[in-house]
Write an enzyme that holds these catalytic residues in place. Structure first.
Site, PDB file in Angstrom:
ATOM      1  N   HIS A   1      -4.523   1.286   7.475  1.00 28.82           N
ATOM      2  CA  HIS A   1      -2.967   1.806   7.459  1.00 28.82           C
ATOM      3  C   HIS A   1      -2.806   2.860   6.552  1.00 28.82           C
ATOM      4  CE1 HIS A   1       1.456   0.910   7.738  1.00 28.82           C
ATOM      5  NE2 HIS A   1       1.421   1.743   6.827  1.00 28.82           N
ATOM      6  N   GLU A   2      -3.428   2.781   5.363  1.00 35.05           N
ATOM      7  CA  GLU A   2      -3.215   3.746   4.439  1.00 35.05           C
ATOM      8  C   GLU A   2      -4.074   5.019   4.382  1.00 35.05           C
ATOM      9  OE1 GLU A   2      -0.552   3.544   2.463  1.00 35.05           O
ATOM     10  OE2 GLU A   2      -0.440   1.368   2.982  1.00 35.05           O
TER      11      GLU A   2
ATOM     12  N   GLY B   1       0.891  -1.164  -0.021  1.00 38.23           N
ATOM     13  CA  GLY B   1      -0.091  -0.139  -0.002  1.00 38.23           C
ATOM     14  C   GLY B   1       0.775   1.233  -0.070  1.00 38.23           C
TER      15      GLY B   1
ATOM     16  N   CYS C   1       5.932  -0.378   7.155  1.00 41.24           N
ATOM     17  CA  CYS C   1       5.513   0.699   6.078  1.00 41.24           C
ATOM     18  C   CYS C   1       6.817   1.153   5.293  1.00 41.24           C
ATOM     19  CB  CYS C   1       5.098   1.822   7.448  1.00 41.24           C
ATOM     20  SG  CYS C   1       4.603   3.245   6.395  1.00 41.24           S
ATOM     21  N   LEU C   2       6.491   1.583   3.990  1.00 42.22           N
ATOM     22  CA  LEU C   2       7.669   1.893   3.142  1.00 42.22           C
ATOM     23  C   LEU C   2       8.218   3.446   3.900  1.00 42.22           C
ATOM     24  CD1 LEU C   2       6.087   1.360  -0.187  1.00 42.22           C
ATOM     25  CD2 LEU C   2       7.927  -0.166   1.093  1.00 42.22           C
TER      26      LEU C   2
ATOM     27  N   GLN D   1       2.991   9.821   1.344  1.00 41.00           N
ATOM     28  CA  GLN D   1       4.301   9.046   1.350  1.00 41.00           C
ATOM     29  C   GLN D   1       5.185   9.524   0.059  1.00 41.00           C
ATOM     30  OE1 GLN D   1       2.237   5.254   2.143  1.00 41.00           O
ATOM     31  NE2 GLN D   1       4.338   5.060   3.132  1.00 41.00           N
TER      32      GLN D   1
ATOM     33  N   HIS E   1      -2.571   7.250   6.925  1.00 42.84           N
ATOM     34  CA  HIS E   1      -1.366   8.169   6.468  1.00 42.84           C
ATOM     35  C   HIS E   1      -2.061   9.359   5.914  1.00 42.84           C
ATOM     36  CE1 HIS E   1       2.243   5.967   6.259  1.00 42.84           C
ATOM     37  NE2 HIS E   1       1.667   4.899   5.628  1.00 42.84           N
TER      38      HIS E   1
HETATM   39 NI    NI Z   1       2.598   2.936   5.551  1.00 43.93          NI
END
Ligand code: NI
Length: 176
Positions: A134-135, A46, A92-93, A51, A138
């Site tokens: 989660h997204e 995701g 998470c990235l 991000q 963000h």
């Molecule tokens: Ni993330």
């Protein structure tokens, strides 16, 4: 298509609230494609606007098992959530290579616009439900590490910093 830069903690863009998209323009469509490409290239499941440094409410996810199942979401909103809770080891990235157990609703229903501006709803459980939560977090400037105790969060970020310093040192040595 092009690969985008993924911002990592403690970059402030990750802590800002993304703005709703008024019209799904060709530029937004392109952004969603680029985000998907970036997500695949970095082996994520995701990715949210913040991000990649874009404060717009856009998200891509793919929790496909065997074949790709990309989902592009504009202005996603959780309209229903189950009382049941599941716990999953999340990453998470933007918090690279650090993982921690986080509790989420086991099932959620999300309302969003697709890349053509059509309103959709989707009910998900398991990994996809986790990814949606989660997204969408963000987009509100929230990270999975915010669910941890202050001590756990501190240790995790310390560990990440240590690994970054080590990587920088190794890169420097290689240059010498
Ligand atoms: Ni993330």
């Amino acid at each position: 298509m092009s690969k985008l830069k993924v911002f990592e903690v403690p970059h402030p863009v990750l802590r800002q609230t993304a703005e709703p998209v008024k019209v799904v323009t060709p530029e937004i469509k392109q952004l969603l494609s680029d985000m998907l490409e970036t997500m695949y290239a970095t082996h994520g499941v995701g990715l949210a606007g913040n991000q990649v440094g874009v404060l717009k409410r856009v998200v891509v996810v793919d929790c496909g098992d065997e074949k790709p199942e990309p989902i592009k979401l504009v202005n996603p909103e959780i309209i229903e959530k189950s009382p049941e809770i599941i716990c999953h080891n999340e990453g998470c990235l933007s918090v690279p290579r650090e993982y921690a157990d986080v509790e989420r609703h086991a099932q959620v229903t999300v309302r969003y616009l697709d890349e053509n501006g059509c309103e959709k709803t989707r009910t998900a459980d398991g990994l996809l439900a986790i990814a949606f939560q989660h997204e969408i977090d963000h987009l509100d400037g929230k990270l999975f590490i915010d669910y941890l105790s202050p001590l756990k969060r501190k240790l995790l970020l310390k560990h990440l910093e240590k690994r970054r310093k080590k990587a920088a040192r190794l890169a420097e040595e290689r240059e010498d």
